[in-house]
Design a protein around this motif. Sequence first.
Motif, short mmCIF file in Angstrom:
data_model
loop_
_atom_site.label_atom_id
_atom_site.label_comp_id
_atom_site.label_asym_id
_atom_site.label_seq_id
_atom_site.Cartn_x
_atom_site.Cartn_y
_atom_site.Cartn_z
N THR A 173 -36.61 -49.42 -32.67
CA THR A 173 -35.83 -48.40 -33.39
C THR A 173 -34.96 -47.60 -32.44
O THR A 173 -33.82 -47.26 -32.78
N ASP A 174 -35.48 -47.31 -31.26
CA ASP A 174 -34.70 -46.51 -30.31
C ASP A 174 -33.56 -47.31 -29.70
O ASP A 174 -32.46 -46.77 -29.47
N VAL A 175 -33.77 -48.60 -29.45
CA VAL A 175 -32.68 -49.45 -28.94
C VAL A 175 -31.58 -49.57 -29.99
O VAL A 175 -30.38 -49.50 -29.68
N LEU A 176 -31.98 -49.74 -31.27
CA LEU A 176 -30.97 -49.84 -32.32
C LEU A 176 -30.14 -48.56 -32.38
O LEU A 176 -28.91 -48.61 -32.50
N HIS A 177 -30.78 -47.41 -32.30
CA HIS A 177 -30.02 -46.16 -32.33
C HIS A 177 -29.09 -46.06 -31.13
O HIS A 177 -27.92 -45.65 -31.26
N LEU A 178 -29.58 -46.46 -29.99
CA LEU A 178 -28.75 -46.42 -28.79
C LEU A 178 -27.53 -47.33 -28.93
O LEU A 178 -26.39 -46.91 -28.69
N PHE A 179 -27.75 -48.57 -29.35
CA PHE A 179 -26.65 -49.53 -29.44
C PHE A 179 -25.67 -49.14 -30.55
O PHE A 179 -24.48 -49.49 -30.50
N ALA A 180 -26.18 -48.43 -31.58
CA ALA A 180 -25.28 -48.01 -32.66
C ALA A 180 -24.30 -46.94 -32.21
O ALA A 180 -23.28 -46.70 -32.87
N GLN A 181 -24.58 -46.28 -31.07
CA GLN A 181 -23.66 -45.27 -30.55
C GLN A 181 -22.53 -45.89 -29.74
O GLN A 181 -21.54 -45.21 -29.43
N SER A 182 -22.68 -47.16 -29.38
CA SER A 182 -21.68 -47.81 -28.53
C SER A 182 -20.51 -48.31 -29.36
O SER A 182 -20.70 -48.90 -30.43
#
Length: 750
Positions: A173-182
């Motif tokens: 979940t945290d990786v998805l949130h991170l990558f969604a900011q890119s």
Amino acid sequence: MRLSADPQTSEPTRSEPGAPHVVREAERGLVESAVARFRRVRARTVALAEPLSPEDMVVQSMADASPVKWHLAHTSWFFEEMLLARRPGHVWADPTFRYLFNSYYEAVGPRQPRPLRGLITRPGVAEVMAYRRRIDEAMVEWLTAGGLDDAEAAYLFELGLNHEQQHQELILTDVLHLFAQSPLSPAYQTAAPSVSAAPGPARWAEFDGGQVEIGWAGEGFAFDNEGPRHATLLAPFRLADRPVTNAEWMSFMADGGYRRPELWLSDGWATVQAEGWVAPGYWRETAEGWRQMTLAGLRPLDPDAPVVHVSFYEADAYARWIGARLPTEAEWEHAAAGVPVRGNLAGAADVSAGPLRQQFGDVWEWTASPYVPYPGFHPRPGAVAEYNGKFMANQLVLRGGSFATPADHVRASYRNFFYPQQRWQFTGLRLAQDARARARRPAAEPGSFEAELIEGLSKTPKAMSPKWFYDEEGSLLFEAVTAVPEYYPTRTETALLKAAAAEIATGFPPGAVLVELGSGASVKTRLLLDAAPSLFAYVPVDISAEHLEATAAALRADYPALRIEPLAGDFTGPLSLPEVADGRPRVGFFPGSTIGNFTPPQARALLRSIRALLGPGSGLVIGVDLVKDEAVLVAAYDDAQGVTAAFNLNLLARANRELGADFDLEGFEHEAVWNADESRVEMHLRSRRDQAVRVGGRRLSFRAGETVHTENSYKYTVEGFSALAASAGWRTERAWTSEDPAFAVLRLAC
């Protein structure tokens, strides 16, 4: 050594103080299993980090998320802090890690503030991985040295593994949130997440409500907040049989769902305004239509997939828009009882074991229940008291697990919890409605098949009386059982009666009435009728009226001088003999070793009731199976052709035919075992999987491996049975026994 989920329920085994731990052979397999499981869980965490660069692993995209490097370190810190540090003389891998990688444990000490975890650039990823390897080695050494002999340590070990599995989901979940900011919308993985497409329109599944039990039932591991198990009262309700889909959510959006304040709770509407929400999290409107940021990158929206990344506020507004509501957690768990977790995980075929689909492993489903303690809840002692208990305020419960939840981490009693505005988790919803209390079925007549079936299947352990085997189909099947090669009792008793009938009949007074209990097809009875022409009447007693009347008609044709008065009824209950028996001597006939179906106390009570039914001076001819080789006994009740299995399963088929039950006969298997301690063969119906069945308006659950004990067949010695009969007021006049396989027919008098 034990791997106990709750150390309060078992006493640990310890070596003598100061003595080195010695691993016994019985323990070695458990230790090896624990080591293998530890390594498997730890390896999966590392595998989840492998697609990431070091730069990916150190960035914190928001206060609710954590860098992957921190997850890798914190899960190792947990094992060191909670387990390894318990050993005298423990040397910390790095004392600063106690500050850097503590999450929220006040009892342990100060920590890096959660929103600032992304500022921990040192130690680097390589140092964190070295730390993990050091903890892995120390834990394996701890396990093999008998660390699990202490029950509290065994619990903390299980907690540590389940804690790490929670962080595995958080990594995704945290990786998805991170990558969604890119702006590049990078993909963490190439394949799309494994979620189920909606299998057709949603349907309502009805539940009666009533007093039910929820909470951890005591098997396997559970977090402390899943108990204690307790009773709660539910009104009749219905649940949608699957989660809400993306297509359905788009209809909500098209109808102005995010612009209509009347649909929203006050705090929810304020959040919509403050955050500018117009769609679920990670949805992006493009020239090609709506797309969704996933772990596989930016993808076209799948209209049939469950909607995901919606907050409680959004889920509640959608439910209100469509004229429904969110389920309570008690409703959700009661509905989940008996639903097979494995068969309902994402990507698996649904199993027809209940009315609900996609209940586990697609999306976490919001409930309307606040996250509060269950009645009688007490946090565990020590630092782990802070694991769940201190968060029991201002959050809502979710159930079911998501595609990112490890498969062996999902269970019906699992209580996840988040704040109502949070939606970076894989959260969706299933609808609920109040159901009008349906017209109650008339209460089952006491002593009826329905009443006793519901009562028997509600017991722990489940059990049914064998008398319910004998409907018309069951009676025919039993006749087929008696013909299989392995089933010796019928042919052995028949041969014995044929040889001894004349001698047995010498004890019948002239003009007597022969009363047979559980007459069936009356095949063996003909041997006595032929040997005793002075009998005045024959009264066959059987629970199956249809089968009884057909048998009586055949006997009347063959014995025209004999009065035949069938009596439909349960010979274990109150009976009144027909008038034909008034004023005449009576002889009971109880063949087939049916007495073996009753426990010795029940058999004694039955023999007393037979004596009362027949009256003083009566006789009783009874067949009794004798103790013999186990292989012969088990084969007789589990024949190679499967006829006995069909006879046993007919009990469930009868419930389907007569009561409208929905037993899946393929979901149960016949089982016969010899219980030497009780001197009996037992027949069971074993559930092949977790499942739920509706019987007479009741929903009854079965766990995989759980059995319904359907029949006992006690085996006696002649001396032992004679003593039992004597305790019920009968004396043994004579006994006839066969050669192997041994069987006995006794003539009793009172």
